[in-house]
Design an enzyme around this catalytic site. Structure first.
Site, PDB file in Angstrom:
ATOM      1  CG  HIS A 134      -2.035  -1.006   1.163  1.00  0.00           C
ATOM      2  ND1 HIS A 134      -2.577  -1.491   0.000  1.00  0.00           N
ATOM      3  CD2 HIS A 134      -2.714  -1.646   2.162  1.00  0.00           C
ATOM      4  CE1 HIS A 134      -3.537  -2.364   0.286  1.00  0.00           C
ATOM      5  NE2 HIS A 134      -3.633  -2.491   1.577  1.00  0.00           N
ATOM      6  CG  HIS A 208      -7.733  -0.178   2.234  1.00  0.00           C
ATOM      7  ND1 HIS A 208      -8.399  -0.892   3.206  1.00  0.00           N
ATOM      8  CD2 HIS A 208      -6.706  -0.962   1.839  1.00  0.00           C
ATOM      9  CE1 HIS A 208      -7.778  -2.047   3.392  1.00  0.00           C
ATOM     10  NE2 HIS A 208      -6.748  -2.115   2.567  1.00  0.00           N
ATOM     11  CD  GLU A 345      -8.106  -3.351  -0.565  1.00  0.00           C
ATOM     12  OE1 GLU A 345      -6.927  -3.219  -0.892  1.00  0.00           O
ATOM     13  OE2 GLU A 345      -8.464  -4.138   0.329  1.00  0.00           O
TER      14      GLU A 345
END
Ligand code: GLA
Length: 380
Positions: A134, A208, A345
């Site tokens: 991420h 997210h 996502e």
């Protein structure tokens, strides 16, 4: 299509800026701004509040481009907030779980943080065992974004911009990313992404948000009914890195081609569920061509809330909240328990740059990165 006349009204009430758009159908959407909190370095973070005529209210802050809350009615008109989050800026600063945030430059994992591009090897920050996750140690979810209230397709919009400098977390190129949030009177939360760079780089951002259609903090998501329009998923190794192949979902717990309760097979003795500790995989949408398509639907039978996810992206990481363990103290001091929310996502596949058979996440100077994802709420 009839003539759609917008009246744009922009006024200030106290310290709050209100942008109101009225269509000729007498429907209006407002967007207002208020102070949210102050970071340790003195920077003031603002909160933006969208409200429509159909009881939908969405709050977003310019820290992490975070969706703080999504309030929508259930089948009896009862309003609940359907995303996990915190009551104050400190919660988001300390949050280890990416609640509501835009993650990037590249969402999900990059094997050992390494990739090559145009013959050059890059080493990214390592923040998930031996891998990059991420966007790294301080990803886009921990950045202050520049806000601008604007208008998009006749709707009030919040444009958040972040300029990621060359070399940040190991990524090449000065990357400019704009994320524009809008809501419609069809109870859609619309997210548009636009990115450019001055050197070849990789980009694969996503949102997210953690959804629980019963309302955040209200039990687990095992009775939510999920449908994913994907014949294949990308299996992973024990570090959750894709093996590189596409595997058929047929006959496996990964099969969500027909609506299925998430809990139905989540504890199955399946090797992929064991390595994922539940669902934490990328599904490959059928017939991907870059246009906006319905990819996922989610239904919660008791509230009757139904969510449809439309996206231009080729895949979705469905994560069933397996790392939630009661230690995230969220809104109204609620401890968010194991599997009490799920993420959908939408993005390109994890570790794409190390798998030449996956759609490319490379962005070059002169090119434009674009993504559109819509989360639409209704009841049935
Ligand atoms: C993604 C990952 C998960 C986990 C969460 C954040 O969905 O795939 O493994 O890292 O983010 O906790």
């Amino acid at each position: 299509m009839g003539l759609y006349m917008n009246k744009l009204i922009n006024f200030i009430v106290g310290s709050t800026l209100i942008l109101l758009i009225t269509g000729c159908d007498d429907k209006s959407i407002s967007l207002s701004e208020e102070d949210y909190g102050v970071l340790d370095n003195g920077i003031l973070i603002k909160q933006y509040i969208f409200e429509n005529d159909n009881q939908m209210k969405v709050k977003i802050i310019n820290y992490g481009a975070i969706v703080v809350s999504i309030e929508v009615p259930d089948k009896n008109g009862k309003i609940n907030d359907v995303v996990l989050g915190y009551d104050s800026i400190d919660g988001y600063v300390q949050d280890p779980s990416y609640f509501g945030a835009i993650v990037g430059r590249v969402g999900n994992r990059i094997s050992k943080g390494k990739f090559s591009l145009d013959g050059k090897d890059y080493a990214l920050a390592i923040n998930n065992n031996e891998n990059h996750l991420h966007g790294g140690i301080e990803g886009f979810n921990k950045k202050v974004w520049t806000p601008e209230i604007t208008e998009l397709n006749g709707l009030p919009a919040l444009k958040l911009t972040y300029l990621s400098p060359d070399g940040e977390e190991g990524y090449p190129g000065n990357l400019n990313l704009e994320v524009t949030y809008t809501i419609s009177n069809k109870n859609e939360l619309i997210i548009d992404y636009f990115g450019t760079t001055d050197k070849a780089t990789i980009l694969n951002p996503t949102n997210h948000s953690y959804f629980n259609l019963s309302g955040e903090g209200n039990g687990d998501i095992l009775d939510h009914v999920l449908k994913i329009n994907a014949d294949y998923f990308t299996p992973v190794d024990k570090g959750l890195i894709p093996l590189g192949n596409h595997e058929s979902v047929l006959g496996t717990p990964m099969d969500f081609l027909k609506p299925k309760k998430i809990g139905e097979r989540i504890n199955n003795d399946d090797n992929q569920l064991k390595v994922g500790l539940g669902y934490d995989h990328n599904w490959v949408f059928n017939n991907w061509d870059g246009t906006l398509k319905l990819g996922v639907t989610l239904f919660e039978p008791e509230s009757g809330r139904f969510m449809e996810v439309f996206t231009t992206e080729p895949g979705v990481q469905f994560y069933s909240g397996n790392f939630l363990d009661g230690t995230n103290i969220g809104k109204n001091q609620k401890a968010y328990q194991y599997r009490s929310a799920l993420c959908l996502e939408t993005d390109h596949f994890p570790d794409s740059q190390n798998n030449s058979n996956f759609p490319s996440v490379v962005l070059r100077p002169g090119e434009e990165y674009k993504q559109k994802t819509i989360y639409q709420f209704s009841t049935k």
